[in-house]
Design a protein around this motif. Structure first.
Motif, mmCIF file in Angstrom:
data_model
loop_
_atom_site.group_PDB
_atom_site.id
_atom_site.type_symbol
_atom_site.label_atom_id
_atom_site.label_comp_id
_atom_site.label_asym_id
_atom_site.label_seq_id
_atom_site.Cartn_x
_atom_site.Cartn_y
_atom_site.Cartn_z
ATOM 1 N N GLU A 193 4.696 8.284 5.937
ATOM 2 C CA GLU A 193 3.858 7.402 5.331
ATOM 3 C C GLU A 193 3.540 8.221 4.078
ATOM 4 N N ILE A 215 1.192 7.228 0.089
ATOM 5 C CA ILE A 215 0.227 6.526 -0.589
ATOM 6 C C ILE A 215 1.072 5.563 -1.638
ATOM 7 N N SER A 216 0.925 4.168 -1.597
ATOM 8 C CA SER A 216 1.749 3.350 -2.286
ATOM 9 C C SER A 216 0.873 3.008 -3.739
ATOM 10 N N GLY A 217 1.701 2.906 -4.843
ATOM 11 C CA GLY A 217 0.952 2.775 -6.125
ATOM 12 C C GLY A 217 0.568 3.785 -7.044
ATOM 13 N N ALA A 218 0.892 4.988 -6.441
ATOM 14 C CA ALA A 218 0.577 6.268 -7.195
ATOM 15 C C ALA A 218 1.844 6.831 -7.601
ATOM 16 N N PHE A 275 4.873 2.826 2.714
ATOM 17 C CA PHE A 275 3.955 3.050 1.827
ATOM 18 C C PHE A 275 2.515 2.369 2.112
ATOM 19 N N CYS A 276 1.550 3.176 2.308
ATOM 20 C CA CYS A 276 0.065 2.577 2.716
ATOM 21 C C CYS A 276 -0.838 2.786 1.586
ATOM 22 N N ASP A 277 -2.003 2.316 1.642
ATOM 23 C CA ASP A 277 -3.147 2.651 0.705
ATOM 24 C C ASP A 277 -3.773 3.853 1.296
ATOM 25 N N ARG A 278 -4.754 4.487 0.508
ATOM 26 C CA ARG A 278 -5.359 5.940 0.798
ATOM 27 C C ARG A 278 -6.068 5.865 1.870
ATOM 28 N N LYS A 279 -6.731 4.604 1.964
ATOM 29 C CA LYS A 279 -7.773 4.456 3.175
ATOM 30 C C LYS A 279 -6.991 4.693 4.578
ATOM 31 N N GLY A 321 -1.477 12.741 0.337
ATOM 32 C CA GLY A 321 -0.781 11.721 0.193
ATOM 33 C C GLY A 321 0.587 11.241 0.911
#
Length: 236
Positions: free
Chosen positions: A14, A16-19, A41-45, A58
């Motif tokens: 997994e 971090i997405s969008g980074a 891909f996941c969000d940071r939270k 990440g």
């Protein structure tokens, strides 16, 4: 990274997405896809929750179970290299940081494998793998039911087995050429009595300070490199 380079070893990874990903993360993605490991891909939270407070940078990998071998598996490494067997036996090591450090020293020092017990001592868990810094992917680990039986088997197969403990011969005056196994004892307890009696001898590191013992992983590292010296490494 080292586990992926060997062809997988993860159920999924997994990120971090969008980074913006640096070259190292891009390499992880490429290795994972090449090994058929799913990448999510996941969000940071979500990654923070999964890491349970640990630093994740990440990227989190969900590893498959560590693959142990038997004594034959360790000896086969020596045979494939055309070398005499050199093995480290962890007798009741309970601290995963010590076992991880021992694996790393074994990999750097050219040992063919490590023997640990099923019922006494720590298994190769996530902390051991992390502390080993990639070495757990290259060092064979035989997990045996009984350490003493493993000592008997190695002796029967021509391996000289020595306990690293107090009260023995100075390791720097010993000859460790040939097929050798070094037994490293548990933190504070040392090598167990019966195991020590089964060994071909006891080797000790010289002590000049006020305390009389070293950390188990440090003692193992010094023993490993003494073996290297006896085998001629570093000589012109």
């Amino acid at each position: 990274m080292e586990r992926l380079k060997r062809g997988g070893g993860f159920n999924r990874i997994e990120l971090i997405s969008g980074a913006a990903h640096d070259g190292r993360v891009d390499e992880i993605i490429g290795l994972a896809r090449g090994a058929g490991v799913p990448v999510k891909f996941c969000d940071r939270k979500a990654l923070d929750r999964a890491a349970e407070g640990a630093r994740h940078q990440g990227c989190i990998g969900y590893a498959t179970d560590f693959e142990y071998c038997d004594i034959d598996g360790v000896l086969s490494v020596a045979e494939a290299r055309g070398e005499k067997p050199f093995i480290v036996i962890a007798d009741g090591i309970e601290d995963p940081h010590n076992l991880g450090s021992i694996l790393r020293s074994c990999e750097c020092g050219g040992a063919h494998g490590v023997v640990i017990g099923k019922n006494r001592g720590v298994p190769v868990n996530d902390t051991v793998v992390k502390v080993a810094e990639g070495a757990a992917e290259y060092v064979k680990v035989a997990r045996v039911t009984n350490i003493n039986d493993a000592v008997r088997e190695l002796k029967a197969r021509g391996v000289w087995v020595y306990a690293l403990d107090v009260g023995g011969e100075d390791i720097y005056k010993s000859d460790l050429t040939g097929a050798v196994a070094l037994v490293v004892g548990a933190e504070g307890k040392g090598v167990s009595r019966l195991t020590k009696e089964l060994c071909d001898g006891v080797l000790s590191l010289p002590m000049r300070g006020k305390i009389n013992s070293l950390n188990a992983s440090v003692a193992a590292a010094l023993g490993i490199y003494r073996k290297l010296c006896c085998d001629g490494y570093g000589k012109q």
